[in-house]
Design an enzyme around this catalytic site. Structure first.
Site, PDB file in Angstrom:
ATOM      1  N   CYS A 309      18.664  17.974  79.437  1.00  0.00           N
ATOM      2  CA  CYS A 309      18.988  18.308  78.042  1.00  0.00           C
ATOM      3  C   CYS A 309      19.343  19.780  77.897  1.00  0.00           C
ATOM      4  CB  CYS A 309      17.783  18.081  77.137  1.00  0.00           C
ATOM      5  SG  CYS A 309      17.181  16.413  77.141  1.00  0.00           S
ATOM      6  N   ARG A 408      25.585   9.551  69.752  1.00  0.00           N
ATOM      7  CA  ARG A 408      24.183   9.983  69.866  1.00  0.00           C
ATOM      8  C   ARG A 408      24.049  11.441  69.397  1.00  0.00           C
ATOM      9  NH1 ARG A 408      19.805  11.693  73.416  1.00  0.00           N
ATOM     10  NH2 ARG A 408      18.222  10.072  73.392  1.00  0.00           N
TER      11      ARG A 408
HETATM   12  P1  XMP Z   1      13.902  13.321  81.590  1.00  0.00           P
HETATM   13  O1  XMP Z   1      13.186  14.645  81.486  1.00  0.00           O
HETATM   14  O2  XMP Z   1      12.985  12.209  81.904  1.00  0.00           O
HETATM   15  O3  XMP Z   1      14.456  13.053  80.107  1.00  0.00           O
HETATM   16  O4  XMP Z   1      15.069  13.412  82.503  1.00  0.00           O
HETATM   17  C1  XMP Z   1      15.148  11.902  79.759  1.00  0.00           C
HETATM   18  C2  XMP Z   1      15.383  11.864  78.264  1.00  0.00           C
HETATM   19  O5  XMP Z   1      16.270  12.902  77.854  1.00  0.00           O
HETATM   20  C3  XMP Z   1      16.999  12.513  76.678  1.00  0.00           C
HETATM   21  N1  XMP Z   1      18.415  12.746  76.935  1.00  0.00           N
HETATM   22  C4  XMP Z   1      19.072  13.840  76.532  1.00  0.00           C
HETATM   23  N2  XMP Z   1      18.684  14.864  75.747  1.00  0.00           N
HETATM   24  N3  XMP Z   1      20.827  15.822  75.995  1.00  0.00           N
HETATM   25  C5  XMP Z   1      19.575  15.869  75.464  1.00  0.00           C
HETATM   26  O6  XMP Z   1      19.261  16.822  74.743  1.00  0.00           O
HETATM   27  C6  XMP Z   1      21.287  14.814  76.781  1.00  0.00           C
HETATM   28  O7  XMP Z   1      22.428  14.822  77.228  1.00  0.00           O
HETATM   29  C7  XMP Z   1      20.369  13.762  77.044  1.00  0.00           C
HETATM   30  N4  XMP Z   1      20.476  12.603  77.724  1.00  0.00           N
HETATM   31  C8  XMP Z   1      19.270  12.003  77.648  1.00  0.00           C
HETATM   32  C9  XMP Z   1      16.677  11.056  76.449  1.00  0.00           C
HETATM   33  O8  XMP Z   1      15.755  10.981  75.394  1.00  0.00           O
HETATM   34  C10 XMP Z   1      16.095  10.620  77.777  1.00  0.00           C
HETATM   35  O9  XMP Z   1      15.230   9.514  77.671  1.00  0.00           O
END
Ligand code: XMP
EC number: 1.1.1.205
Length: 498
Positions: A309, A408
């Site tokens: 993120c 999203r």
């Molecule tokens: P981890 O830390 O497990 O997090 O890799 C996965 C979660 O991150 C969110 N997610 C995003 N958040 N930009 C964001 O700010 C993104 O591009 C993005 N893609 C996923 C999502 O909630 C996921 O479960």
């Protein structure tokens, strides 16, 4: 008077995983005594508090099947057409359906060679034989055909089939079916009605698979549980994935604290049978507003903690994850609504901390990315295997697939939008290949059980009640990691940060 100064001086202190440790407490609990079952939504219970992220490099059918077998839940991502998402949901639902309803059968008047051909093409070892009224009159298997040669292959099926068919009824349990199959030394059991009409077939393979995964997450018909992602305004998709069998619909938005989303989700709720998880949010106020305005079945928490993120950097917005989870859980628990801590979890200890502050389950992206079951190609770098992992708000996810990342992150949904006009909130990269997801989950749950043993909590509910935290300094955290050593052997549950 101090309008702006107050914003700084009165700002809340907020915390995340590395700011706290769980305090060891008086215990008589061994890790093996611990039960990890949890409520993930109003109507669904898991035996393992792990949910996989709805991301196009984390969850399609293979990941969802693997998690369901271990008692967890996969959320199929939505960077797919509705038809493709439905296909993934169905793959999970049919993966271990005890009674296969679309049975391939044959008429007694066909030839043995025809039966053999069907078995070869369909890669099955036997066929129920039914008359024109779909009544079972026999069964023919490779065992019946094997001794036949040459002209005998042109004989009618009725001449070669076994006439006394061992059948079961629709109400037969797995245990009973297994007993029947063993006692009669048969591998396939046609399921029939009172009048012997063919309703389906149960194979030994399906029965054994069911026994192999006693903790699997299943629906009331014994099929694997599956969740699927949907945009907050996409009622057409919500209805289609509900029809396809999704047990839970995860409404997937970077900012779930929005009145237009509440309105749309209420409309969706009227049109689907599935439970609805709504997210993401990160404050008590959001939880309160959401629960006052909607009838949702679970809340997903996390704005910007994820490994991929960039929301907190690009938008400067977010709440460190332990504060976010605890503040939402305080509100949600009063309403009896489960909370899923989504993102930022790197070790099993982080899962324990999320549960300690009120989460009912965790959602994992990076910990499950790079496994055999995650979608995406393997690449080799410096002799080591890696798999792709990318944010759904990354440029690649917003311009690839059906571009689900765009809505999203509220960037329109037009597929021909120029990529230079997109403002990503995620990055793209690779993570080391880690082998089977089941091994990862095994280690994570082992660590969690150990944590619960230290706390003296034998259930997640007890973890909520009993776990106390200590606030630590950065020095406390650096003491917590291995130090003053060069690691020579890889550990299955500890990786220095790449
Ligand atoms: P981890 O830390 O497990 O997090 O890799 C996965 C979660 O991150 C969110 N997610 C995003 N958040 N930009 C964001 O700010 C993104 O591009 C993005 N893609 C996923 C999502 O909630 C996921 O479960």
């Amino acid at each position: 008077m101090n309008k702006y100064m107050d914003k700084l001086t009165k700002a809340e202190d907020t915390y995340t995983f590395d700011d706290f440790l769980i305090k060891p407490g008086l215990s008589c609990i061994e890790p093996n005594d611990v039960k990890l079952d949890t409520q993930v939504s109003t109507n669904y219970h898991l035996n393992t508090p792990v949910v996989s992220s709805a991301m196009d490099t984390v969850t399609e059918a293979n990941m969802a099947i693997s998690l369901a077998r271990q008692g967890g839940l996969g959320v199929i991502h939505r960077n797919l057409t509705i038809e493709q998402e439905i296909k993934e949901i169905k793959k999970v639902k049919y993966a271990n359906e005890l009674t296969v309803k679309e049975v391939i059968s044959i008429s007694p008047d066909e030839t043995v060679s025809e039966a053999q051909q069907i078995m070869d093409i369909e890669e099955i070892s036997g066929l129920p034989v039914v008359n024109d009224d779909n009544i079972v009159v026999g069964i023919i298997s490779r065992r019946d055909i094997k001794p036949l040669r040459g002209k005998y292959l042109n004989r009618k099926v009725s001449d070669a089939m076994t006439q006394e068919v061992v059948t079961i009824s629709e109400n037969t349990t797995t245990e009973e079916a297994l007993d029947v199959a063993y006692e009669n030394k048969v591998e396939r059991l046609p399921v029939v009605s009172d009048v012997n009409e063919l309703l389906g077939i149960v194979t030994m393979k399906d029965i054994l698979e069911r026994k192999k995964y006693p903790d699997a997450a299943r629906d009331k018909n014994g099929r694997y549980l599956v969740a699927a992602a949907c945009g907050p305004f996409d009622i057409e998709r919500a209805m289609a994935i509900d029809d396809a069998g999704a047990d839970i619909i995860a409404i997937d938005s970077a900012h779930g604290h929005k009145t237009d989303i509440f309105k749309s989700v209420n409309e969706m709720k009227k049109n689907v049978d599935a439970d609805i998880l709504l997210g993401n949010i990160a404050t008590a106020k959001a939880a309160k507003d959401m629960l006052d305005a909607t009838e949702i079945d679970g809340i997903k928490v996390g704005i910007g903690p994820g490994s991929i993120c960039t929301t907190r950097i690009v938008a400067g917005v977010g709440v460190p994850q332990l504060s976010a989870v605890s503040s939402v859980a305080d509100v949600a628990e009063d309403h009896g609504i489960p909370v899923i801590a989504d993102g930022g979890l790197r070790y099993s200890g982080d899962i324990a901390k999320a549960l300690a502050v009120g989460a009912n389950a965790v959602m994992l992206g990076s910990l499950l990315a790079g496994t055999t079951e995650s979608p995406g190609e393997m690449t080799i770098r410096n002799g080591r295997k890696y798999k792709q992992y990318r944010g759904m708000g990354s440029l690649g996810a917003m311009t690839g697939g059906v571009g689900a990342g765009k809505d999203r992150y509220f960037q329109g949904s037009s597929s021909n939008m120029n990529s230079s006009k997109l403002v990503p909130e995620g990055i793209e990269g690779v993570v080391p290949y880690k082998g089977e997801a089941s091994q990862i989950v095994y280690q994570l749950m082992g660590g969690l059980k150990s944590s619960m043993g230290y706390v003296g909590a034998k259930s997640i509910k007890e973890m909520h009640e009993k776990a106390e935290l200590v606030h630590i300094t950065p020095n406390g955290m650096s003491e917590s990691h291995p130090h003053d050593i060069t690691i020579t052997n890889e550990s299955p549950n500890y990786h220095p940060r790449y």
